[in-house]
Design a protein around this motif. Structure first.
Motif, PDB file in Angstrom:
ATOM      1  N   ARG A 110       4.690   5.830   5.519  1.00  0.00           N
ATOM      2  CA  ARG A 110       4.671   5.301   4.150  1.00  0.00           C
ATOM      3  C   ARG A 110       4.457   3.788   4.181  1.00  0.00           C
ATOM      4  O   ARG A 110       3.661   3.236   3.422  1.00  0.00           O
ATOM      5  N   ARG A 129       1.479   1.351   2.712  1.00  0.00           N
ATOM      6  CA  ARG A 129       1.744   0.173   1.884  1.00  0.00           C
ATOM      7  C   ARG A 129       1.039  -1.054   2.450  1.00  0.00           C
ATOM      8  O   ARG A 129       0.415  -1.828   1.725  1.00  0.00           O
ATOM      9  N   THR A 189      -3.170  -0.163   2.209  1.00  0.00           N
ATOM     10  CA  THR A 189      -3.760   0.048   0.888  1.00  0.00           C
ATOM     11  C   THR A 189      -3.229  -0.915  -0.167  1.00  0.00           C
ATOM     12  O   THR A 189      -3.984  -1.370  -1.030  1.00  0.00           O
ATOM     13  N   PHE A 190      -1.933  -1.252  -0.096  1.00  0.00           N
ATOM     14  CA  PHE A 190      -1.368  -2.077  -1.167  1.00  0.00           C
ATOM     15  C   PHE A 190      -1.288  -3.555  -0.808  1.00  0.00           C
ATOM     16  O   PHE A 190      -1.293  -4.406  -1.689  1.00  0.00           O
ATOM     17  N   GLN A 191      -1.189  -3.884   0.490  1.00  0.00           N
ATOM     18  CA  GLN A 191      -1.066  -5.288   0.858  1.00  0.00           C
ATOM     19  C   GLN A 191      -2.339  -5.850   1.497  1.00  0.00           C
ATOM     20  O   GLN A 191      -2.424  -7.048   1.736  1.00  0.00           O
ATOM     21  N   GLN A 205      -4.790  10.215  -5.265  1.00  0.00           N
ATOM     22  CA  GLN A 205      -4.194   8.997  -5.833  1.00  0.00           C
ATOM     23  C   GLN A 205      -5.085   7.760  -5.674  1.00  0.00           C
ATOM     24  O   GLN A 205      -4.589   6.638  -5.768  1.00  0.00           O
ATOM     25  N   TYR A 206      -6.368   7.960  -5.389  1.00  0.00           N
ATOM     26  CA  TYR A 206      -7.334   6.867  -5.359  1.00  0.00           C
ATOM     27  C   TYR A 206      -7.117   5.850  -4.239  1.00  0.00           C
ATOM     28  O   TYR A 206      -7.554   4.696  -4.350  1.00  0.00           O
ATOM     29  N   HIS A 207      -6.454   6.255  -3.147  1.00  0.00           N
ATOM     30  CA  HIS A 207      -6.225   5.292  -2.065  1.00  0.00           C
ATOM     31  C   HIS A 207      -7.496   4.956  -1.296  1.00  0.00           C
ATOM     32  O   HIS A 207      -7.629   3.842  -0.785  1.00  0.00           O
ATOM     33  N   VAL A 246      -3.349   2.340  -8.169  1.00  0.00           N
ATOM     34  CA  VAL A 246      -3.331   1.508  -6.964  1.00  0.00           C
ATOM     35  C   VAL A 246      -3.110   0.038  -7.311  1.00  0.00           C
ATOM     36  O   VAL A 246      -2.350  -0.660  -6.629  1.00  0.00           O
ATOM     37  N   LYS A 282       0.504  -0.690  -7.761  1.00  0.00           N
ATOM     38  CA  LYS A 282       1.214  -0.696  -6.473  1.00  0.00           C
ATOM     39  C   LYS A 282       0.916  -1.980  -5.718  1.00  0.00           C
ATOM     40  O   LYS A 282       1.790  -2.566  -5.079  1.00  0.00           O
ATOM     41  N   GLN A 283      -0.343  -2.416  -5.786  1.00  0.00           N
ATOM     42  CA  GLN A 283      -0.713  -3.641  -5.087  1.00  0.00           C
ATOM     43  C   GLN A 283       0.091  -4.821  -5.622  1.00  0.00           C
ATOM     44  O   GLN A 283       0.549  -5.680  -4.863  1.00  0.00           O
ATOM     45  N   PHE A 324       3.726  -4.559  -4.248  1.00  0.00           N
ATOM     46  CA  PHE A 324       3.892  -4.833  -2.816  1.00  0.00           C
ATOM     47  C   PHE A 324       3.360  -6.187  -2.372  1.00  0.00           C
ATOM     48  O   PHE A 324       3.549  -6.587  -1.229  1.00  0.00           O
ATOM     49  N   GLN A 325       2.692  -6.900  -3.287  1.00  0.00           N
ATOM     50  CA  GLN A 325       2.250  -8.247  -2.928  1.00  0.00           C
ATOM     51  C   GLN A 325       3.101  -9.332  -3.575  1.00  0.00           C
ATOM     52  O   GLN A 325       2.850 -10.516  -3.393  1.00  0.00           O
ATOM     53  N   GLY A 347       9.737  -1.357  -2.062  1.00  0.00           N
ATOM     54  CA  GLY A 347       9.403  -0.425  -3.139  1.00  0.00           C
ATOM     55  C   GLY A 347      10.494  -0.264  -4.175  1.00  0.00           C
ATOM     56  O   GLY A 347      10.286   0.384  -5.195  1.00  0.00           O
TER      57      GLY A 347
END
Lengths: 261, 83
Positions: free
Chosen positions: A59, A63, A66-68, A224-226, B28, B31-32, B35-36, B47
């Protein structure tokens, strides 16, 4: 605010290597405790810890990537090397079991009747369920490639459908193999034939389950579009692993099911 | 019988595509942002409260497990006097 002057990923301190290591310790010593003292508590605790570690560690990687945005091209290159090296180590793992099979089957001892298959062993017909299993895995190799091309071309719906089909084929293989195991006229205790058959195909089956799970995670991530059409390494890693599982089966089929029957 | 199956298939397809359009939006970007955020939290806790709960549960099992292993191994290593 300080920013890094390089493209590499300096990870945050993480507790998961420790929890994973303790989980591994509990699983292994728990196995020994189960064998000798009939208690499964330690092993169950270890299994839970390993599952929690895997969930949280992976997980966190999602993160970070994809998210950072930490998975820059050099970082992705490292991940590719890592996955290739891991799969290579698994190839060697299976090589060992093939070595054991060929060692026993190429020079069958007098205790077996001097023949292979050994006297008294009723083998499975390679042209029945094993052949179907071969077709199922080969088809799943096609569908996973279809999924990859769909991803690269930005075809979201097709990617989801072909990935789902791949996973279903994987589950179908597992179900068929489970039925074969149940119906087999020999057991793991039936000499070296039983040992080599069930250990080699058993570990393969475990890898099919692992591969199907990896693909299922990719399915959820795609929904989920990752993934983007240019950056979807998680999926590529899963597809590489899946092709590896397929190739191992082909070797198993030709060696154990067909030549060995 | 065959018509039933093909009809069912269409219903299924209709339900799936409409539910896909309704529920699955691209989250997304949200979420970005989470997490940023520059809050100094490490990624495994960034989270929210759920992360902290899961972390504490995992670490709790780790500590408990380590204690159990040491206890079981010491017990297994020391010969038991037969009663």
């Amino acid at each position: 605010m300080a920013h890094q002057a390089h493209a590499y990923h300096m990870v945050d301190p993480s507790p998961w290597p420790l929890t994973g290591a303790v989980g591994g310790l509990l699983m292994t010593s728990g196995l020994a405790i189960w064998f000798h003292f009939h208690s499964t508590t330690l092993m169950t605790l270890g299994l839970m810890l390993l599952l929690l570690t895997m969930y949280q560690w992976w997980r966190d990687i999602i993160r970070e990537g994809t998210f950072q945005g930490h998975h820059t091209p050099p970082v992705q290159k490292g991940l590719r090397y890592g996955m290739i090296l891991f799969i290579t180590s698994e190839v060697f793992f299976f090589l060992g079991f093939f070595w054991a099979f060929y060692h026993s089957s190429l020079a069958p001892t007098p205790e077996l009747g001097g023949c292979w298959p050994p006297t008294g062993i009723i083998t499975l017909d390679p042209f029945e369920v094993p052949l179907l299993n071969t077709a199922v895995l080969l088809a799943s190799g096609v569908t996973v490639t279809w999924a990859h091309h769909s991803l690269m071309e930005g075809e979201r719906k097709q990617a989801i459908q072909s990935l789902a089909l791949t996973i279903l084929l994987g589950l179908y293989f597992t179900a068929l193999q489970a039925m074969e195991y149940y119906e087999a006229p020999f057991t793991i205790a039936d000499g070296v034939y039983g040992s080599t058959f069930f250990v080699a195909t058993g570990f393969h089956g475990l890898h099919v389950i692992i591969g199907s799970s990896f693909l299922a995670v990719c399915f959820l991530r795609q929904v989920q579009y990752h993934f983007t059409s240019e950056h979807h390494f998680g999926f590529e890693a899963a597809a590489w692993y899946w092709h590896f599982v397929d190739v191992v089966w082909l070797f198993l089929y030709v060696s154990i099911y067909w030549w060995g029957s | 019988m065959l018509r039933h199956i093909t009809n069912l298939h269409q219903v299924f397809r209709r339900q799936i595509s409409s539910s896909v359009r309704r529920k699955l939006e691209n989250k997304v970007a949200e979420k970005q942002k989470i997490f940023q955020e520059a809050n100094g939290m490490p990624v495994h806790l960034k989270g929210g409260i759920g992360d902290a709960v899961l972390y504490r549960a995992t670490m709790g099992l780790t500590v408990l497990g380590t204690a159990c292993v040491i206890y079981e191994l010491v017990k297994a290593a020391v010969p038991q006097k037969k009663a």
